[in-house]
Write a protein that holds these residues in place. Structure first.
Motif: not given
Length: 385
Positions: A118-119, A122-123, A125-126
């Motif tokens: 997940d991390e 998400e990283t 994507i950002r």
């Protein structure tokens, strides 16, 4: 036949890595006040305003559209295993250096201090506005499958886990060459894949996409088959689409009468088992630094032998694939790296060998300057399929 051994001292190795292997360079000099006013303030504000009004202009006026993020969590580095992000950074720097040297692509190594899918997702994507493609590297299975799948779904740019697909592309290219050397139809061959992790699954899938119908995979517990209990999702998927003869048991049962052995997980395969393979067998013993069987031993029983090492003929190395694949995908503006693009890349690598094809030359040298352009052109040509 072996090539001359390259001997490098520890002192030379550490000196070459001192301060890292990468640096940035300017695309134009900043040696006058006029140049500064254009590249930075006040001129840069005009470009920023234009991009704010039309985000598509970032592809033209920044390097992001041609920038590859080389991303790892350090959990499956080379043959070293889970050594962590800091220790993996020299490898990621090396990968970025290869992108530049072979495909003239800029890239940034990014190592993440987390193993949480997940991390990681998400990283990235950002960070998406920063880069134009993602090369995932040295992330352990089975997490690598989930992370790649989720990033492909979430990002509007090419994403590829090279440990899976770079390996698969070069293996297919090598098998195309080996099949021609032994004058066999590749699709009719019985293939045994030792290793059902990231590389093994990807190799099996690309060979199936290329028409091979009889593939048997093994993990440390033996042959994958549909009735075997305890398989994870990915192994169960492969058990359902492979092993058409319903083999059970271990390496001895898998190799008897097989045409191709593909080793991707270490261990030792004795010559007596290779001897049970079909005539004119093909052996790809790719574990590094120690192949599953020494090439000299394998040649007693096999017509074509390949390894992942540079000191023997037929080096199967991912650098034949990934620079050209990303170059072609980015040049074509592709949002995905498809299975068809991977097969096209393999066919392009094989095509470079040409008249040099022989039992000791089934793929071109990793230093052949024709490879990356040929792969890029082939990938771009099928990017719209």
């Amino acid at each position: 036949m072996t090539r001359s051994q390259i001997v490098v001292s520890d002192e030379e190795i550490f000196a070459a890595h001192l301060g890292g292997k990468l640096s940035t360079a300017l695309s134009s000099p900043l040696d006058t006040e006029r140049a500064l006013s254009i590249a930075y303030t006040p001129g840069v504000a005009q470009v920023s305003r234009a991009i704010a009004a039309d985000h598509t202009l970032a592809a033209r006026y920044t390097w992001a559209n041609q920038l590859v993020a080389v991303v790892s969590d350090g959990s499956a580095v080379l043959g070293l295993g889970d050594i962590g992000p800091a220790a993996s950074l020299p490898v990621m720097e090396g990968k970025s250096a290869l992108f530049k040297a072979f495909a003239d692509l800029d890239s940034i190594p990014i190592v993440l201090d987390t193993k949480d899918p997940d991390e990681i997702v998400e990283t990235l994507i950002r960070l998406r506005p920063t880069f134009g493609a993602v090369n995932l590297e040295d992330i352990s299975a089975p997490r690598c499958f989930e992370i790649e799948r989720r990033l492909i779904e979430a990002l509007d740019c090419p994403v590829m886990h090279d440990d899976q697909h770079g390996t698969a592309i070069v293996v297919l290219a090598a098998l195309l060459g080996a099949a021609k050397v032994v004058e066999r139809d590749m699709a009719s061959m019985r293939v045994v894949v030792s290793g059902a992790g990231a590389a093994g699954v990807a190799c099996a899938k690309i060979l199936i996409a290329a028409g091979v119908t009889d593939i048997t995979l093994l993990d440390t517990q033996g042959i994958l088959h549909k009735d075997r209990e305890g398989l994870n999702t990915h192994k169960a998927e492969m058990a359902a689409c492979s092993n058409p003869r319903g083999l059970t048991g271990g390496m001895a049962e898998a190799l008897a009468g097989a045409d191709v052995f593909l080793g991707l997980c270490g261990g030792v395969v004795p010559g007596e088992l290779i001897a049970t393979m079909a005539p004119n067998a093909i052996v790809f013993a790719l574990s590094n630094p120690d192949p599953e069987i020494h090439p000299d031993e394998a040649r007693k029983y096999a017509a074509v032998v390949a390894t992942g090492r540079s000191d023997f003929p037929n080096q199967i190395n991912n650098v034949l694939a990934f620079p050209g694949v990303f170059r072609g995908a980015l040049d074509a503006g592709a949002r995905r790296i498809t299975e068809r693009m991977k097969v096209a890349a393999a066919e392009a690598i094989f095509s470079v060998v040409g008249d040099d094809l022989s039992a000791d030359c089934i793929v071109p040298s990793v230093l052949d300057p024709r490879v990356a352009p040929a792969v890029a052109q082939a990938v771009a040509a099928v990017s719209g399929d």
